[in-house]
Design a protein around this motif. Structure first.
Motif, PDB file in Angstrom:
ATOM      1  N   LYS A  36    -145.613  31.337 -38.525  1.00 52.45           N
ATOM      2  CA  LYS A  36    -147.024  32.231 -39.024  1.00 52.45           C
ATOM      3  C   LYS A  36    -147.361  33.607 -39.119  1.00 52.45           C
ATOM      4  N   SER A  37    -146.972  33.977 -37.635  1.00 51.44           N
ATOM      5  CA  SER A  37    -146.837  35.129 -36.897  1.00 51.44           C
ATOM      6  C   SER A  37    -145.656  35.608 -37.500  1.00 51.44           C
ATOM      7  N   THR A  38    -143.994  35.857 -37.493  1.00 51.14           N
ATOM      8  CA  THR A  38    -143.400  36.649 -38.211  1.00 51.14           C
ATOM      9  C   THR A  38    -143.787  36.147 -40.036  1.00 51.14           C
ATOM     10  N   PHE A  73    -155.314  38.728 -40.902  1.00 52.90           N
ATOM     11  CA  PHE A  73    -154.948  38.413 -39.776  1.00 52.90           C
ATOM     12  C   PHE A  73    -154.301  37.262 -38.937  1.00 52.90           C
ATOM     13  N   ASP A  74    -154.089  37.932 -37.861  1.00 55.84           N
ATOM     14  CA  ASP A  74    -152.933  36.850 -36.987  1.00 55.84           C
ATOM     15  C   ASP A  74    -153.739  35.939 -35.698  1.00 55.84           C
ATOM     16  N   GLU A  75    -154.611  34.534 -36.131  1.00 43.78           N
ATOM     17  CA  GLU A  75    -155.098  34.114 -35.265  1.00 43.78           C
ATOM     18  C   GLU A  75    -156.042  34.667 -34.629  1.00 43.78           C
ATOM     19  N   PRO A  76    -157.009  35.859 -35.420  1.00 47.66           N
ATOM     20  CA  PRO A  76    -157.899  36.539 -35.042  1.00 47.66           C
ATOM     21  C   PRO A  76    -158.931  35.955 -34.076  1.00 47.66           C
TER      22      PRO A  76
END
Ligand SMILES: Nc1ncnc2c1ncn2[C@@H]1O[C@H](COP(=O)(O)OP(=O)(O)O)[C@@H](O)[C@H]1O
Ligand SMILES: [Mg+2]
Lengths: 266, 245
Positions: free
Chosen positions: B43-45, B163-166
């Motif tokens: 997901k982050s990638t 948004f990456d796991e904010p």
């Protein structure tokens, strides 16, 4: 009363009376060289450290990559050579080498400044490299994510934080430079140590002259280290901040104090 | 529908590790897309590839029809349009809250300082941080930092916010304040792509949910479809495991 009849304190007073002017001049020369060279050394160190932490961009062609590689090798050689040999020999090498090989007679001042700056730069390059690498990579990602170029990211975000991180080492370098300018007496620079040798040679009062000169060195280095501490705390800013008023339309109106300890937690 | 981003056959490998395999989806104006999936599913990638912090290995990312991976648009200019909010905030430690929200506007967008200040104050008020303009990041709590980070991203007037796991790095009591800001943003019509473990947010706020597993999009649909009647057994299993936990 001759010098031979004087006691320790009388001899020190005599030295100060008779050679106070020379000592002040020597101390001024030492400080001037140390401060100028530390600043120039920082400039060199930042330039070299920046290049050494630059990674080739993925779109760069082979020529650009090659140039960067060659420059990096040259800079690494510079750092290693100047860190790995005594400054006293470097002074002799550059000063006498320039006149013998190229017929260039460096003045006493320019020789002194070149040698100490280049030497400081070699140390600072490694310090700056470490300072840059110690900044959290998230800082540069945060900058890139709002569209800052590599140059803007370095200038506005990374280098100011790297500079703050390495302030203690810059202070350390300044203090080392204050003491190490004494090696310049080999090329005849009339700094504080040179003055000490003249006095002790003229009066044969080595112990007293050494005591006086040591005290002067200590006052200089101690004052510098306090001033740099103060500069560091200024860079950090206040530990508490002004909480703006609730009137969002008039931010310049009254401010209330907000204590860091009561406010933010981690 | 007004399409902003289209991801086509996106592939990303780290060495021999295939982290993203043939990712396809598109983002239109007003979409609020939640991306869910197990840790390590890529997901982050995916977000980092979309925002070009990571170099994609293959495929295309079209921004209004222009392939940014082929350099059809200036990278830095593109990034001002696609903002990013990180799990670890990444506020500039050497600037105050206000300065954090101004510096990109003046240096990247070349706005005047006054205009940038007005805009920064507008968004800082929106996230409820207008009282803290003089604070440095180290003086703020995690939730406050994240709200400032959102204001900083908004001040650039992006078309899409990633948004990456904010809320993952936040203490539980601060998760709510950040989610509230994000809900308001979604309501105001902001286009958002949100990697999250907050299933309530994914279910109640998003217009679409993507479930990722092992670098692939396993299932995509409306929150109702995905949460109430998942088609893939893997999705079903993930959701049931997640709801238990
Ligand atoms: N810089 C990297 N180098 C090598 N492998 C990486 C790197 N970043 C992520 N990975 C790998 O890619 C996979 C997906 O990671 P990530 O995108 O962070 O997953 P998620 O965000 O879904 O938890 C993981 O297996 C991780 O180990
Ligand atoms: Mg992740």
């Amino acid at each position: 009363m001759t010098i031979a009849e004087m006691n320790f304190f009388q001899r020190m007073l005599y030295i100060l009376e008779r050679y106070g002017g020379s000592l002040a001049k020597g101390a001024a020369t030492t400080m001037a060289i140390a401060i100028i060279c530390t600043l120039l050394g920082c400039v060199i160190g930042f330039a070299v450290g920046l290049v050494q932490t630059t990674e080739p961009h993925k779109k760069d062609d082979i020529v650009k990559r090659g140039v960067l590689k060659v420059v990096k090798v040259i800079l690494t050689a510079y750092v290693e050579i100047f860190r790995g040999t005594p400054m006293m020999l470097q002074a002799a090498f550059i000063y006498y080498g320039m006149s013998q090989l190229f017929g260039i007679n460096l003045g006493m001042w320019s020789a002194a400044i070149i040698i100490v700056s280049v030497n400081t730069g070699a140390y600072m390059a490694e310090t700056v490299r470490g300072g840059i690498l110690s900044v959290d990579p998230g800082q540069s990602e945060g900058a890139r994510a709002i569209g800052m170029s590599h140059f803007q990211t370095m200038l506005l975000v990374i280098l100011p934080q790297a500079l703050r991180n390495i302030m203690p080492q810059i202070g350390n370098n300044l203090i080392i430079n204050i003491k190490d300018t004494c090696v310049l007496s080999i090329i005849g620079t009339v700094e504080l140590f040179f003055t000490f040798r003249s006095i002790s040679g003229a009066l044969y009062t080595y112990f007293e002259a050494a005591t006086v000169t040591m005290i002067i060195y200590f006052v200089l280095t101690f004052a510098c280290s306090r001033i740099l501490r103060y500069a560091e705390s200024r860079m950090d800013g206040p530990s508490n901040f002004d909480l703006a008023t609730t009137d969002t339309l008039a931010f310049t109106s009254g401010l209330t104090r907000y204590d860091e300890k009561k406010g933010g937690t981690h | 529908m007004d399409e902003i981003l289209r991801i086509e056959h996106l592939v990303k490998t780290f060495g021999t590790n295939e982290v993203l395999r043939d990712i396809d989806f598109s983002v239109s104006k007003g979409d609020v897309i939640s991306i869910i999936g197990a840790s390590g599913s890529g997901k982050s990638t995916l977000l980092r590839c979309i925002n070009m912090l990571e170099e994609s290995t293959g495929g295309r990312i079209l921004y209004h029809g222009r392939n940014i991976l082929a350099g059809e648009l200036d990278e830095d200019q593109y990034r001002t349009k696609v903002g990013m909010v990180f799990q670890s905030f990444n506020l500039f430690n050497n600037y105050t809250v206000l300065e954090n929200c101004i510096i990109g506007q003046t240096h990247v967008l070349k706005r005047s300082r006054d205009a940038a200040r007005d805009k920064a104050l507008e968004y800082l008020s929106k996230v409820g941080m207008e009282l803290y303009i003089n604070a440095k990041p180290r003086q703020l709590s995690g939730g406050q930092k994240q709200r400032v980070a959102i204001a900083r991203a908004l001040a650039m007037d992006p078309e899409v916010l990633l948004f990456d796991e904010p809320t993952s790095a936040l203490d539980p009591e601060m998760v709510g304040e950040v989610l509230d800001v994000m809900k308001d943003l979604a309501k105001s019509g902001m286009t958002m792509l949100v990697v999250t473990h907050e299933m309530a947010f994914a279910r109640d706020v998003s217009t679409r949910v993507i479930y990722m597993a092992e670098g692939r999009i396993e299932e995509e649909g409306s929150p109702k479809e995905l949460f109430n009647s998942p088609k893939s057994p893997r999705t079903k299993e993930f959701l049931s495991r997640f709801m238990q936990a």
